[in-house]
Design an enzyme around this catalytic site. Structure first.
Site, PDB file in Angstrom:
ATOM      1  N   PRO A 227      72.029  66.685 -55.719  1.00 21.04           N
ATOM      2  CG  PRO A 227      71.016  66.023 -57.511  1.00 21.04           C
ATOM      3  CD  PRO A 227      72.456  66.507 -57.184  1.00 21.04           C
ATOM      4  CG  ASP A 250      71.827  70.204 -44.948  1.00 16.15           C
ATOM      5  OD1 ASP A 250      71.931  70.677 -43.768  1.00 16.15           O
ATOM      6  OD2 ASP A 250      72.148  71.072 -45.771  1.00 16.15           O
ATOM      7  CE  LYS A 272      68.577  74.822 -40.142  1.00 17.08           C
ATOM      8  NZ  LYS A 272      69.826  74.175 -40.162  1.00 17.08           N
ATOM      9  CB  THR A 333      71.580  73.450 -57.351  1.00 17.58           C
ATOM     10  OG1 THR A 333      70.454  73.655 -56.619  1.00 17.58           O
ATOM     11  CG2 THR A 333      71.347  73.994 -58.978  1.00 17.58           C
ATOM     12  CG  MET A 385      62.648  73.005 -49.803  1.00 17.30           C
ATOM     13  SD  MET A 385      63.679  73.943 -48.706  1.00 17.30           S
ATOM     14  CE  MET A 385      64.216  75.327 -49.601  1.00 17.30           C
ATOM     15  N   GLY A 414      64.917  63.364 -56.551  1.00 23.60           N
ATOM     16  CA  GLY A 414      65.723  63.586 -57.784  1.00 23.60           C
ATOM     17  C   GLY A 414      67.140  62.968 -58.091  1.00 23.60           C
TER      18      GLY A 414
END
Length: 456
Positions: A227, A250, A272, A333, A385, A414
């Site tokens: 994260p 990313d 993105k 994640t 998101m 986070g």
């Protein structure tokens, strides 16, 4: 970076040492090991330094320092117990644009001398920028224990064969892959450690024969960066970043993780972000194939985990169809890492027995969201998101039976030092989302009222 790390060639070059006491003697010995022509300025010489002068190992140039003396050396070291004299030497360096080191006074230094691990020709320098020399020495001691004594011998043997390797392996990539493989082979290391030079040379030549007969195959590693906190990157992920020729990363990958990429690897941003210019998924797929089919090692670096809302599966399908080798290295994640940092357990026997992770952005052709399933009680709902659609999420959940008083939390940035947590009730979620900094994660459920964050 307060200091530019550099290894200077001092062999047969003049270096000036102002002072001739115990501290100066230690510096003189290092300079002699580097082959420097040591010139000493001092009123008196210690016994050790006098012996060096008598042996002709160093020269006693003069007794009194003058500012333009620094112009007669490539480096100058001030190692006296006279603070005023040390400052004069430092000011002379500034005036004449010469590099000066004042021992144990970083504020006066234009360069500093690091702690050294010597496996010549392999050398490792450790510096704290003068902030904590004892810490630098402790790090050196740990490295001394970890690094085998025969590293230098391996480097010397490699030097003997550099020209042949360059001749037989035409590309820089092929040569780098060869050396990386060789240096990790236990057999080669053992032969060098035992000083079996003929056997070690034969082993190297055999490895070179095999390398010259094969074209390197590309490899794509999908790496989960976690994260944000670089400490959450896995060991396998770190090793992949260190081996990568190209890294496609990313927008959500933390700066600390990007700092772990091998310095000479090519970096390409393919992130993105909502309402911002982005690289299309089709272009990202094209880049992955383009570089892998050149025989390069490519890392697709993704925030969180590649297979949790990261389009990792789509990219693997493209790689598999093209016959490109790939591996997936999982990551922490955000639903795990950010909530743990915020002190919010995803499950708790008293509040929630299940967890549902969903994304606030669905593909246009996606199926209708099962709001009734998401609104179930004794369940933690984690929404990636979701801040842009916070109003719709709130109205749909409440319309399907979720109480407006249900606790919610929005975790921004986070796991990073800048992380913030906004808490409230489901009915307040749209207002909380308006002020939340992105990227953000929404947690809905009774566990969101808890704050079990780490206290150190």
């Amino acid at each position: 970076m307060n200091y530019f790390p550099i290894f200077a060639s001092l062999r047969n070059r003049p270096v000036l040492v102002v002072g001739a006491g115990e501290v100066a003697c230690r510096k003189i010995e290092l300079l002699r090991q580097a082959g420097a022509q040591v010139k000493i300025i001092a009123q008196h010489l210690s016994t050790e330094v006098q012996h060096l002068v008598d042996e002709g190992a160093v020269s006693w140039w003069k007794k009194d320092f003058q500012a333009d003396d620094v112009n007669h050396a490539v480096l100058t070291i001030a190692a006296t117990n006279d603070a005023e004299l040390n400052q004069q030497v430092a000011l002379a360096g500034e005036a004449y644009l010469r590099l000066v080191n004042v021992v144990d006074d970083p504020a006066l230094c234009q360069f500093i001398v690091p702690a050294i691990v010597d496996r010549s020709p392999v050398q490792i320098a450790i510096s704290t920028g003068g902030a904590a020399p004892v810490l630098a020495r402790q790090i050196r001691q740990k490295l001394e224990q970890e690094l085998p004594q025969h590293l230098g011998a391996m480097a010397q043997l490699a030097q003997r064969f550099r020209a042949e390797v360059k001749t037989r392996l035409a590309t820089l990539l092929a040569r780098r892959l060869f050396w990386e493989r060789l240096f990790t082979q236990p057999t080669f290391s053992h032969l060098v450690a035992q000083a079996q030079w003929d056997a070690a040379s034969a082993y190297l030549v055999n490895e070179l024969d095999q390398a010259s007969q094969h074209t390197p195959r590309g490899l794509v590693s999908l790496v989960g960066a976690g994260p944000g906190d670089a400490g959450l990157l896995s060991l396998n992920g770190y090793q992949a970043l260190q081996a990568a020729d190209v890294v496609l990363y990313d927008a959500l990958v933390g700066e600390g993780v990007l700092d772990l990429i091998r310095r000479d690897a090519q970096r390409i941003a393919v992130g993105k972000r909502a309402h911002l210019d982005s690289v299309s998924q089709a272009e990202t797929n094209r880049l992955l194939l383009h570089y892998a089919q050149q025989g390069l090692r490519v890392v697709r670096l993704k925030g969180g985990d590649p297979y949790v809302f990261g389009r990792g599966a789509e990219e693997v399908e493209v790689l598999k169809a093209a016959g490109v080798d790939y591996q997936v290295i999982p990551g922490v994640t955000a639903a795990l890492g950010a909530t743990a940092a915020a002190g919010i357990p995803l499950t708790h026997r008293s509040y929630a027995q299940s967890v549902v992770m969903v994304t606030g952005h669905c593909r246009p052709e996606g199926h209708e969201v099962n709001w009734a399933g998401l609104a179930q009680e004794r369940q933690t709902l984690v929404i990636y998101m979701g801040t842009i659609k916070a109003t719709e999420i709130t109205s749909e959940l409440m319309a399907h039976g979720k109480a407006g008083s249900t606790p919610v939390a929005i975790i921004s940035q986070g796991s990073l030092p800048t992380q913030t947590v906004a808490r409230g009730q489901l009915a307040e979620l749209p207002q909380l989302a308006q002020t939340a900094q992105r990227p953000a994660l929404i947690v809905i459920g009774e566990v969101a009222r808890l704050d079990l964050s780490t206290k150190v």
